[in-house]
Design a protein around this motif. Structure first.
Motif, PDB file in Angstrom:
ATOM      1  N   VAL A  88     -36.607   2.759   3.265  1.00  0.00           N
ATOM      2  CA  VAL A  88     -35.405   3.472   3.695  1.00  0.00           C
ATOM      3  C   VAL A  88     -34.182   2.966   2.929  1.00  0.00           C
ATOM      4  O   VAL A  88     -33.301   3.748   2.540  1.00  0.00           O
ATOM      5  N   LEU A  89     -34.131   1.665   2.676  1.00  0.00           N
ATOM      6  CA  LEU A  89     -33.023   1.102   1.893  1.00  0.00           C
ATOM      7  C   LEU A  89     -32.991   1.694   0.489  1.00  0.00           C
ATOM      8  O   LEU A  89     -31.923   2.026  -0.037  1.00  0.00           O
ATOM      9  N   GLU A  90     -34.157   1.835  -0.127  1.00  0.00           N
ATOM     10  CA  GLU A  90     -34.219   2.448  -1.449  1.00  0.00           C
ATOM     11  C   GLU A  90     -33.830   3.920  -1.395  1.00  0.00           C
ATOM     12  O   GLU A  90     -33.206   4.444  -2.318  1.00  0.00           O
ATOM     13  N   PHE A  91     -34.190   4.588  -0.318  1.00  0.00           N
ATOM     14  CA  PHE A  91     -34.029   6.031  -0.209  1.00  0.00           C
ATOM     15  C   PHE A  91     -32.595   6.449   0.106  1.00  0.00           C
ATOM     16  O   PHE A  91     -32.011   7.301  -0.580  1.00  0.00           O
ATOM     17  N   ILE A  92     -31.990   5.842   1.137  1.00  0.00           N
ATOM     18  CA  ILE A  92     -30.629   6.235   1.531  1.00  0.00           C
ATOM     19  C   ILE A  92     -29.688   5.037   1.706  1.00  0.00           C
ATOM     20  O   ILE A  92     -28.552   5.199   2.143  1.00  0.00           O
ATOM     21  N   GLY A  93     -30.156   3.844   1.367  1.00  0.00           N
ATOM     22  CA  GLY A  93     -29.264   2.698   1.308  1.00  0.00           C
ATOM     23  C   GLY A  93     -28.872   2.069   2.623  1.00  0.00           C
ATOM     24  O   GLY A  93     -27.861   1.362   2.688  1.00  0.00           O
ATOM     25  N   ILE A  94     -29.646   2.294   3.681  1.00  0.00           N
ATOM     26  CA  ILE A  94     -29.310   1.698   4.980  1.00  0.00           C
ATOM     27  C   ILE A  94     -30.559   1.115   5.641  1.00  0.00           C
ATOM     28  O   ILE A  94     -31.685   1.408   5.236  1.00  0.00           O
ATOM     29  N   GLN A  95     -30.324   0.300   6.662  1.00  0.00           N
ATOM     30  CA  GLN A  95     -31.393  -0.127   7.546  1.00  0.00           C
ATOM     31  C   GLN A  95     -31.515   0.887   8.673  1.00  0.00           C
ATOM     32  O   GLN A  95     -30.564   1.617   8.974  1.00  0.00           O
ATOM     33  N   LEU A  96     -32.683   0.948   9.295  1.00  0.00           N
ATOM     34  CA  LEU A  96     -32.847   1.874  10.410  1.00  0.00           C
ATOM     35  C   LEU A  96     -31.969   1.441  11.586  1.00  0.00           C
ATOM     36  O   LEU A  96     -32.062   0.299  12.041  1.00  0.00           O
ATOM     37  N   PRO A  97     -31.118   2.346  12.082  1.00  0.00           N
ATOM     38  CA  PRO A  97     -30.224   1.972  13.184  1.00  0.00           C
ATOM     39  C   PRO A  97     -30.860   2.122  14.562  1.00  0.00           C
ATOM     40  O   PRO A  97     -30.226   1.797  15.570  1.00  0.00           O
ATOM     41  N   ASN A  98     -32.083   2.601  14.627  1.00  0.00           N
ATOM     42  CA  ASN A  98     -32.710   2.904  15.914  1.00  0.00           C
ATOM     43  C   ASN A  98     -32.894   1.655  16.775  1.00  0.00           C
ATOM     44  O   ASN A  98     -33.305   0.605  16.274  1.00  0.00           O
ATOM     45  N   PRO A  99     -32.618   1.754  18.072  1.00  0.00           N
ATOM     46  CA  PRO A  99     -32.964   0.643  18.985  1.00  0.00           C
ATOM     47  C   PRO A  99     -34.466   0.384  18.946  1.00  0.00           C
ATOM     48  O   PRO A  99     -35.263   1.289  18.665  1.00  0.00           O
ATOM     49  N   ARG A 100     -34.865  -0.858  19.217  1.00  0.00           N
ATOM     50  CA  ARG A 100     -36.272  -1.241  19.178  1.00  0.00           C
ATOM     51  C   ARG A 100     -36.737  -1.659  20.574  1.00  0.00           C
ATOM     52  O   ARG A 100     -36.014  -2.326  21.313  1.00  0.00           O
ATOM     53  N   ILE A 101     -37.953  -1.285  20.895  1.00  0.00           N
ATOM     54  CA  ILE A 101     -38.568  -1.678  22.165  1.00  0.00           C
ATOM     55  C   ILE A 101     -39.895  -2.357  21.848  1.00  0.00           C
ATOM     56  O   ILE A 101     -40.795  -1.737  21.276  1.00  0.00           O
ATOM     57  N   GLU A 102     -40.009  -3.623  22.181  1.00  0.00           N
ATOM     58  CA  GLU A 102     -41.209  -4.416  21.883  1.00  0.00           C
ATOM     59  C   GLU A 102     -42.087  -4.492  23.135  1.00  0.00           C
ATOM     60  O   GLU A 102     -41.698  -5.099  24.140  1.00  0.00           O
TER      61      GLU A 102
END
Length: 223
Positions: A131-145
């Protein structure tokens, strides 16, 4: 939490392709996405995704028939150790699309929904490389473990020295859920979705998972 919010705000401001601003918008309030990927190895910097599955959960329903499921052609070789785990060989992915062609559909599928996973930090780290290569950001989605929720429901009030088992198969067994073909991205995402709903029900009803009465030796079983 504050640092993560700051990085999210910076990513939103510097997003290269503005058509992906939807990733920063909350998804439907009753929806999350269970996600899993298989990789060429376990090195987060050098290895790559070779299969990925994502399944929406709406309320208490798993929308398995509407899942995202793709095999990916990586830019690096698949390690022998990884092949032993997931069974995917070079020949199995040779005719697949590269991740860059798959990402647009995947990102539109997950949107801004929270991502549910088992040791999800690894899966997201592998996905974020692309995603960083594609649009230059980290995923902003909340995570549930799910292993964290399971730990709280079973071991959150445990005395010191209690033996802890967070293996995927043990969690399924404890929740009386079926074990499918593990290390298949779709099957793992589906089982993770079932675990999430089972733990969600326990949490909402205030039910704890019973533990054996004897004490262990403080051993942790991950993986």
């Amino acid at each position: 939490m504050a640092l993560r919010w700051l990085f999210r705000a910076m990513d939103k401001a510097t997003l290269g392709d503005k058509s992906y601003r939807f990733l920063f918008e909350p998804g439907p309030p009753d929806e999350v996405v269970s996600i899993d990927c298989e990789t060429t190895g376990l090195d987060r910097k050098r290895d790559e995704i070779i299969s990925i599955a994502a399944i929406k959960i709406r309320g208490n329903r798993i929308l398995a028939s509407e899942a995202f499921n793709a095999v990916v052609r990586p830019r690096c070789a698949i390690s022998a150790e990884a092949i032993k785990i997931h069974g995917l060989r070079e020949a199995d992915v040779a005719n697949a699309c590269p991740i860059r062609e798959i990402l647009p559909d995947l990102l539109h599928f997950i949107g801004g929904r929270p991502l549910v996973g088992y040791y999800i930090d690894f899966d997201i780290a592998m996905l974020e490389n692309h995603v960083l290569e594609f649009i230059g950001i980290q995923l902003p989605n909340p995570r549930i473990e799910v292993s964290g929720i399971y730990y709280e429901r079973k071991y959150g009030d445990a005395p010191p020295g209690t033996q802890v088992d967070l293996t995927f198969a043990h969690i399924l067994q404890d929740l009386k859920l079926p074990l499918f073909n593990q290390h298949d991205a779709f099957a793992d995402a589906l089982m993770t979705a079932m675990i999430y709903l089972g733990l969600k029900d326990f949490t909402e009803r205030g039910i704890r998972i019973p533990r054996p009465r004897h004490k262990g030796v403080g051993e942790f079983h991950g993986g």
